[in-house]
Design a protein around this motif. Sequence first.
Motif, short mmCIF file in Angstrom:
data_model
loop_
_atom_site.label_atom_id
_atom_site.label_comp_id
_atom_site.label_asym_id
_atom_site.label_seq_id
_atom_site.Cartn_x
_atom_site.Cartn_y
_atom_site.Cartn_z
N LEU A 135 -45.30 31.98 -60.84
CA LEU A 135 -45.92 33.30 -60.67
C LEU A 135 -46.60 33.74 -61.96
O LEU A 135 -45.93 33.98 -62.97
CB LEU A 135 -44.88 34.34 -60.27
N HIS A 136 -47.91 33.87 -61.90
CA HIS A 136 -48.65 34.35 -63.07
C HIS A 136 -48.62 35.88 -63.02
O HIS A 136 -49.54 36.50 -62.50
CB HIS A 136 -50.08 33.83 -63.03
N PRO A 193 -52.38 36.58 -60.51
CA PRO A 193 -51.97 37.99 -60.36
C PRO A 193 -52.51 38.63 -59.09
O PRO A 193 -51.93 39.60 -58.60
CB PRO A 193 -52.57 38.66 -61.61
N TRP A 194 -53.60 38.11 -58.55
CA TRP A 194 -54.18 38.69 -57.34
C TRP A 194 -53.83 37.87 -56.08
O TRP A 194 -54.39 38.09 -55.02
CB TRP A 194 -55.69 38.85 -57.48
N ARG A 250 -43.91 40.49 -54.14
CA ARG A 250 -43.04 40.42 -52.96
C ARG A 250 -43.66 39.52 -51.89
O ARG A 250 -42.96 38.74 -51.23
CB ARG A 250 -42.78 41.83 -52.40
N ARG A 251 -44.97 39.63 -51.73
CA ARG A 251 -45.64 38.78 -50.74
C ARG A 251 -45.53 37.29 -51.14
O ARG A 251 -45.38 36.42 -50.28
CB ARG A 251 -47.11 39.20 -50.60
N ALA A 252 -45.59 37.02 -52.44
CA ALA A 252 -45.44 35.63 -52.90
C ALA A 252 -44.05 35.10 -52.53
O ALA A 252 -43.91 33.94 -52.11
CB ALA A 252 -45.65 35.55 -54.41
N ILE A 253 -43.03 35.95 -52.68
CA ILE A 253 -41.68 35.55 -52.29
C ILE A 253 -41.62 35.27 -50.79
O ILE A 253 -41.06 34.26 -50.34
CB ILE A 253 -40.66 36.63 -52.69
N ASP A 254 -42.24 36.16 -50.00
CA ASP A 254 -42.26 35.94 -48.54
C ASP A 254 -43.00 34.65 -48.20
O ASP A 254 -42.58 33.90 -47.32
CB ASP A 254 -42.94 37.13 -47.84
N PHE A 255 -44.13 34.42 -48.87
CA PHE A 255 -44.90 33.18 -48.64
C PHE A 255 -44.02 31.96 -48.90
O PHE A 255 -44.02 30.99 -48.12
CB PHE A 255 -46.13 33.16 -49.56
N MET A 280 -50.06 41.26 -62.18
CA MET A 280 -49.60 41.18 -60.80
C MET A 280 -48.87 42.47 -60.42
O MET A 280 -48.07 42.98 -61.20
CB MET A 280 -48.67 39.97 -60.62
N THR A 281 -49.15 42.96 -59.22
CA THR A 281 -48.41 44.13 -58.73
C THR A 281 -47.12 43.66 -58.05
O THR A 281 -47.00 42.50 -57.65
CB THR A 281 -49.23 44.92 -57.70
#
Lengths: 463, 46
Positions: A107-108, A364-365, A140-145, A134-135
């Motif tokens: 995660l950047h 980050p995006w 959180r979406r990255a974790i879900d992904f 990164m927001t």
Amino acid sequence: MIHQYKLNGYNIVIDTCSGSVHSVDDVAYDMIAMYESHTAEEIEAEILRRYGGRPDVNAAEVRECLDDIARLKAEGKLFSEDLQADMEGMAYEFKRSRQNIVKALCLHVAHTCNLNCEYCFASQGKYHGERAIMTAEVGRRAIDFLVENSGTRRNLEVDFFGGEPLMNWEVCKEIVAYARSIEKEKNKNFRFTLTTNGMLIDDDVIDFANREMHNVVLSLDGRKEIHDRLRRDYAGRGSYDVIVPKFQKLVAARGGRDYYMRGTFTHNNTDFTNDIFHMADLGFTELSMEPVVCAPDDPSALTEEDLPVLFEQYEILAKDMLRRKREGKPITFYHYMLDLKNGPCIYKRITGCGSGTEYMAVTPWGELYPCHQFVGDEKYSLGNIWDGVTHPEVQEPFKSCNAYARPECRDCWARLYCSGGCAANAYHATGSIGGVYDYGCRLFKKRIECAVMMQVAEEEEGL
Amino acid sequence: KRIKTMETRDLRKSAASGGCGECQTSCQSACKTSCGVANQKCENSN
């Protein structure tokens, strides 16, 4: 195939395909070298010619050793062959069968940095782009992904990376809290790591990292004059005096959990063992020192003339680590950390690091890249964490990356140790992820020779 | 007499494991720049 070498008084034979390691005397060493290309009679005659003056070498002894070699070959521990004729196909099929499984994300969280290190592959943390953070929503979406694409994998890894992740620390903590809130329900085990330059470490970071981070990677190049030469802030001030006390405090509070001091050596400090020993003198025991990878015309770039020096340094390090172990003060060097009994299985070894398939970097995006070293190179964009891989044509070459994909690797004795090496290094050195970063290969093979020698020495000395 | 064989995991026989994939991703473990698959441990080496 086998690989034979002599190092630190040991004669070592590595059987590539089985992973067997043998420590042999001079007579057996020479006999093994001749075994596949000479008859038993020729070997016996030659060995008696070379060693016949020794009281322990006679025809019966030579024949006994020939029997031992034949037995090891029959047991699949010498001159063993690949499991299949088409190992490249085996690796490709294994990856293809798991094509949608993702088990690790880098995660950047911050494309910005408070240091201005000259050799930074990430262009001072911004990856050739604009400053970005990164927001928590993207995190959180990255974790879900990751959860959605991890199949039945239970162990999932997330590295907080940058740039400097501590410049977005509150979001890191929110991401960890979110992952912890769902891991039981999803039957997952998140292992977080943090890679930091240390400038912003405080008591809050120490407490949280030592509670939640499976591993922390702390950037320190060794001696103050070496570290401060390249790792400076934007005012040109070296960072050594700021970070060393912080690192010492964090490690002291870590209570034995994993950490690595992670240094980079360049053309300016080819005597890098002195930097490793300096870190040991500072009280750090888990050490990693990596060769810089940069453009050949960069003043920091390692040169062909540096290679013999670096080889000698790796040998000095191995011998000194054995001395420290004898004296009860061991240190760990990442690349010498081989577990011959419980190392990776053949599937892991032939499929490699997993970049672009099971391991991806998230900007980050929320954009996906094959790994952190491809971020910023837009032709390597894989997709994003909302839609997944939307450029399968970019991912396809990474599925084909494996220990047998390159013709040069198929006959290399080290192929099941390096697993095809680093795709990013190959790309930056040759312009293709299918290329061979030959300089890195030579350093890698030297490190493996030293690491195996240490295993043999520790076994023989009972360390 | 002349050959000492270290105790090692037989890589050919390890194919029977099927490759569970629970092991650590090598690039995450320490250096982030040069792959260290050989430096990993198996989490199901039995």
